[in-house]
Structure formats: structure tokens, C-alpha cells
Scaffold this active site. Structure first.
Site, mmCIF file in Angstrom:
data_model
loop_
_atom_site.group_PDB
_atom_site.id
_atom_site.type_symbol
_atom_site.label_atom_id
_atom_site.label_comp_id
_atom_site.label_asym_id
_atom_site.label_seq_id
_atom_site.Cartn_x
_atom_site.Cartn_y
_atom_site.Cartn_z
ATOM 1 N N GLU A 1 1.206 -1.131 0.174
ATOM 2 C CA GLU A 1 0.308 0.025 -0.105
ATOM 3 C C GLU A 1 0.780 0.864 -0.446
ATOM 4 O O GLU A 1 1.908 1.487 0.453
ATOM 5 C CB GLU A 1 -1.338 0.199 1.396
ATOM 6 N N CYS B 1 3.137 8.578 1.367
ATOM 7 C CA CYS B 1 3.753 7.220 2.637
ATOM 8 C C CYS B 1 3.968 5.891 2.172
ATOM 9 O O CYS B 1 2.325 5.442 1.344
ATOM 10 C CB CYS B 1 2.541 6.744 3.491
ATOM 11 N N CYS C 1 4.937 -7.254 7.689
ATOM 12 C CA CYS C 1 5.897 -7.103 8.717
ATOM 13 C C CYS C 1 6.053 -7.468 9.823
ATOM 14 O O CYS C 1 4.956 -8.107 10.333
ATOM 15 C CB CYS C 1 5.515 -5.300 9.779
ATOM 16 N N CYS D 1 3.604 -5.654 16.036
ATOM 17 C CA CYS D 1 2.299 -4.378 17.076
ATOM 18 C C CYS D 1 0.800 -4.793 16.782
ATOM 19 O O CYS D 1 0.166 -4.658 16.064
ATOM 20 C CB CYS D 1 2.485 -2.662 16.451
ATOM 21 N N CYS E 1 -1.522 -2.734 14.732
ATOM 22 C CA CYS E 1 -1.785 -2.559 13.576
ATOM 23 C C CYS E 1 -1.434 -3.661 12.751
ATOM 24 O O CYS E 1 -2.106 -4.609 13.228
ATOM 25 C CB CYS E 1 0.213 -2.576 12.792
ATOM 26 N N CYS F 1 -2.399 1.696 8.054
ATOM 27 C CA CYS F 1 -1.306 0.839 7.096
ATOM 28 C C CYS F 1 -1.411 -0.437 7.129
ATOM 29 O O CYS F 1 -2.436 -0.826 8.739
ATOM 30 C CB CYS F 1 0.418 1.138 8.310
#
Length: 544
Positions: free
Chosen positions: A167, A184, A191, A195, A198, A449
């Protein structure tokens, strides 16, 4: 022994073909591979400079560094057209013929029409014009471009050569005194940081993006801005001035940038290259959850770029609960590394150390950023506001409070009220720390995100489950005509499930299931016999 027999059983091809006793929903998708390396695209992107140099070397084409720089500068001036078209236009320009400009968007380094101010050698032009050279201009494509109702934010779903999707978010800040466009970008597919708040963290790590794939996001965004400028005829509009090109780039998309260090640094160098995108050093921001050794490497290699630390909690205990990767790096070390990066650029410019008072005065000219997501709960309490203020006191850091954009994660999290966030801001500011509340953009298009990719993946998986999951008890009783007429259903309990590859595939017969059970039954019999013999020997020995 029974456990070994069971392992042998579940590793057999027949056992793998029948998913037995699946929990909750059937046809659970396999976990993503943790290997961060991905296959190279074929054809590869011309933006992948190391790959291009290798290909030229294999063909015996020796170029000087300034010739390679000239190629990329020329491609950038032409807004990255297809390679054959680029060569064709180069030859037309060389002949001095006029051709219509299909991309009238001005370029920051090439605002005037030119006639091949950059000379490229014949060998290089022949290589670029060869359809079998193994290169193309852009390898990725925009699958989806969703713009918010107010027109300020566009979410891009960029599909890579291996069908992974990342993205990018294009943000337009329109002001009377000067507008700007920021992008961005993502640096990884998924990832590894995990987190809890997220959406990307729920994906796991699937691979690193190459420097070319990072730069391609910039190309896609600039093309969108170019089309808008042409369609709306706003190139001369003062209100929308400077919205024809991306002026700011932030590495705050999918992935941890410092876990893809080499490619991110290479992309940053291309973005600040005066002959290409020519972005100001301070207009590039690398955001990190906090990998202390990499922060120090970035300070050594690229002290010019800005750095943002995703802190999200004022103490180590709270931070480790919502950012699992924080267990490896202490907050004090992170803040010190951030502080050193903030001063490194100023030291390089001056060439000497600062005294205490000079340091405070100079650091006010260049501030590093701390990002702090606002979640309902202990991390947004007023006590934490005091702790955060003390942590940043006398450091001239910018604290950016980020209102939580609700995502589809395991724990249902929410953003506190605006009044609560303003009170939190006042407390942090009382410690002489500059604190802002980030403007929320793109909430109606899932601009946070990883939101869009995760939502699309879940939707695709749900459709796949509905097509492929079938209860074996029903399958054993149904005739082929009934199976064709009835829609398969998903079993949401512990049951014996057969996962078929398609709705028309025939279910396993009872003899197949008997063959599955037979090895386990034989192993159990052998194990029982061994147990009885062992018990008899033990009893006999004890009587002696």
C-alpha cells in the site's frame, strides 16, 4: 513411540489430503513464509540499478558512472516511459524534429523542453531498445486507487510482480499560503514487528521490497498527480500550486524500514539525487519502531534524512505489551540514538561539537519526531502524558499524537475523545516539548497501514472457504446431482472435514479412510505389545 507413529501418520500424503479435525473454520490459509528474500522480477525494473549494471557487464558494455547517472536523469525527465518509446523519442530529439509532449507535467529538474542535453552512447541505446534485454520501466501496477470524499487522500494498492500487494498513501495538503503533496510508502510486504494495533502486524513478514519497488510507488503517485493536473488544468492555480509532484516522502507504510536497511537507504539516495527526484533532505522521513543498531547506522550513512520513532508508550513495560519488538531495545537507548541522529547533521555542517547551550539552541532548528498512537487504555492516561513529557524534556523533540484509525485486529481498540487528546497534549507541552495532534486523513478509505490489503485478503479467503469447504458426513451421503445442486457450507466446529480442491471433485471413499487408519492401528498394536512385554519383564525382575 505412539507419538512417533502419529507423526508418521500425519506426514503421509493421504493424511495431508484430508484435513482432519480442523478447528473453527475449515480451509485455514497456510502461514506466510518468514523468508524475506523474494524472486527477482522477469523482466526486471530499470530502476534496479545493481541489476542493470550486472546485465550491462554481462554483455560487455562498459559505462562510466556519469553515463549511468545520465540515463536515469533522462528517464526521469521523460517521466519513465516504456524503454523502446524512450529510445525512439531520444532519436527524434537528436534529429531536431518536434514531437507532441504527451506528459506536459513540469519536472523539478527539467522544466524546459530540451533536445537531448544528456548524451547516451549507442551501445546503451541498443541495449535499451532490445526487447530481450530483461528489463522494463515499471514492474508493478496499481490494482486499486481509492480517493477519499474530500479529495485529499488516495490509497493505492500496488501489485508486485509476484502478486504480493503493498500500500501507498498519497496525501494532498491544500493551503492558501502553499500546498504540498506527500507520499507514504511501504518498505516490506507485511511486517515482523507484530504491533497489536497495526493491521500490517497481523500479516507477518512476507518479504522485503527492492529499492526499485520502493521508487515505483513514487512513480505511480506522480503519474496520478500528473493526470489530475492535466484534467483539472490546475498547473497555474495558486491554491493548488505544488500539487503536481510529490514533495515529501515518509516511510510509514507497510513494514519496518530499518529491517530492509540496504534497499531503503538506496531508495533514499535516489530520492535526494539532484539529477532525479531532487527532494530536500528534510523532506524524507524514515519511521521506525526502534532498531537501535540500525538507527546508528542510518546516522552514519544518511544523517540528512529525518527520523521518526514510533514510541506509543512512555515506559518499557507498557511498550513491550503493545510493541513486542520493544523487548529487545530499551527506551533510553532509543531516545539517545534518536537524539544523536538529530544532532549528527548539524555537527557535519559545523564540523565541530556543540556546547550544552549551543546544542539546545541549534537542535531547535532540526527536531526528530516521536510518534505516539492514541488508544483508549493505560498508554493514553494522563499519568503517561507526564511520563512522556519527562522523557522528552530538554531534548527538543516533536511529539506527534496519532488518533487511532480503527483496524480489524484481534483486540478491538478505539481512539479516545478529542477532549482527552487535547488534555494529553497540554500535559506533554507543559514540559516544554512541542506536541501536536496529527490531522486525520482517509479514514473513509481504510488509509491506515495495511488496512486495505488485510481486508482484501480476508474477503478473498472467505470466498475461497465457501467454495472449497465441505462436510464429509454430508459428502458421503450426497449423490453427485445433490452435490451439484447444493451450495457447500463452512463447518465452524471441530468435525471431520474433507477439503476438496474444487466443488466438483469427488469426496474420499470409505476404503480411503480405512487405509488412513490402518497404519495407526498397526502402530498402536505394536506399541501395546511392547508395553505388555516390558511390564512382564519388570514384574519378573522385581520378584527376584
Amino acid at each position: 513411540f505412539l507419538f512417533l507413529c502419529y507423526l508418521y501418520y500425519i506426514r503421509s500424503p493421504l493424511a495431508r489430503s484430508a484435513n482432519l479435525f480442523q478447528p473453527k473454520e475449515t480451509m485455514v490459509a497456510p502461514k506466510a513464509k518468514s523468508n524475506r528474500s523474494r524472486s527477482l522480477p522477469n523482466p526486471n525494473s530499470i530502476l534496479d540499478r545493481p541489476a542493470l549494471l550486472k546485465a550491462l557487464d554481462e554483455r560487455g558494455i562498459v559505462l562510466k558512472s556519469n553515463q549511468i547517472e545520465g540515463l536515469y536523469q533522462a528517464l526521469h525527465r521523460e517521466h519513465y516511459p516504456p524503454l523502446q518509446k524512450f529510445v525512439e523519442k531520444y532519436h527524434i530529439n537528436e534529429a531536431g524534429d518536434d514531437i507532441p509532449d504527451e506528459t506536459p507535467l513540469k519536472n523539478r529538474i527539467g522544466r524546459k523542453k530540451n533536445r537531448n542535453k544528456i548524451q547516451l552512447c549507442k551501445q546503451l541505446l541498443d541495449f535499451l531498445n532490445d526487447p530481450n534485454n530483461g528489463f522494463t520501466t515499471i514492474c508493478s501496477k496499481v490494482d486499486l486507487a481509492s480517493t477519499s470524499k474530500d479529495g485529499t487522500t488516495t490509497k493505492l494498492a500496488v501489485r508486485l510482480h509476484d502478486n504480493h500487494v503493498v500500500e501507498s498513501v498519497l496525501m494532498r495538503y491544500v493551503k492558501k499560503d502553499g500546498s504540498r503533496a506527500s507520499l507514504c510508502v511501504s518498505s516490506q510486504v507485511g511486517c515482523a514487528m507484530g504491533c497489536t494495533f497495526c493491521a500490517t502486524g497481523t500479516m507477518g513478514i512476507r518479504g522485503n521490497l527492492s529499492s526499485a519497488e520502493i521508487l515505483e510507488q513514487m512513480v505511480h503517485a506522480n503519474r496520478i498527480l500528473a493526470r489530475e493536473a492535466i484534467e483539472q488544468n490546475t498547473l497555474q492555480s495558486e491554491k493548488r500550486k505544488n500539487l503536481d509532484l510529490v514533495r515529501n516522502v515518509v516511510f510509514m507504510g507497510m513494514g519496518e524500514p530499518l529491517n530492509n536497511y540496504d534497499n531503503v537507504v538506496e531508495a533514499c539516495r535516489c530520492l535526494i539525487d539532484r539529477k532525479r527526484w531532487n527532494l530536500a533532505h528534510g523532506k524524507i522521513t524514515v519511521s521506525t519502531v526502534g532498531v537501535t543498531p540500525r538507527i546508528r547506522e542510518l546516522t552514519r550513512d544518511l544523517p540528512e534524512v529525518s527520523l521518526a520513532l514510533s514510541l506509543h508508550a512512555p515506559n518499557q513495560k507498557m511498550r513491550s505489551e503493545i510493541v513486542p519488538a520493544a523487548k529487545a531495545y530499551k527506551i533510553e537507548g532509543l531516545i539517545d540514538a534518536l537524539d544523536q541522529h538529530m544532532m549528527a547533521y548539524l555537527k557535519n555542517r559545523r564540523g565541530m561539537e556543540y556546547s550544552g547551550e549551543e546544542r539546545i539552541q541549534e537542535s531547535s532548528k532540526r527536531r526528530a519526531m516521536i510518534e505516539y498512537v492514541m488508544l483508549e487504555g493505560p498508554t493514553s492516561s494522563f499519568e503517561c502524558a507526564h511520563q512522556l513529557g519527562k522523557l522528552c524534556e530538554n531534548r527538543h523533540l516533536v511529539v506527534n499524537l496519532i488518533p487511532y484509525n480503527q483496524t480489524d485486529v484481534k483486540d478491538k481498540l478505539r481512539c479516545p475523545s478529542i477532549d482527552h487528546m487535547r488534555k494529553f497534549q497540554e500535559i506533554v507541552t507543559s514540559y516544554k516539548t512541542f506536541c501536536t495532534i496529527r490531522r486525520t486523513m482517509g479514514a473513509d478509505i481504510a488509509s491506515a497501514c495495511g488496512q486495505l490489503v488485510v481486508a482484501k485478503e480476508k474477503e478473498a479467503k472467505q470466498k475461497e472457504r465457501q467454495k472449497e469447504a465441505i462436510d464429509i458426513e454430508d459428502a458421503a451421503l450426497q449423490t453427485s446431482a445433490e452435490r451439484a445442486s447444493k451450495q457447500p457450507k463452512v463447518v465452524k466446529k471441530y468435525s471431520l472435514v474433507l477439503a476438496t480442491k474444487s466443488a466438483t471433485e469427488k469426496p474420499k471413499s470409505e476404503s480411503d479412510l480405512e487405509r488412513l487408519v490402518k497404519p495407526l492401528a498397526i502402530a498402536t498394536s505394536i506399541a501395546a505389545t511392547c508395553f505388555i512385554v516390558t511390564a512382564a519383564i519388570f514384574v519378573r525382575q522385581s520378584r527376584r
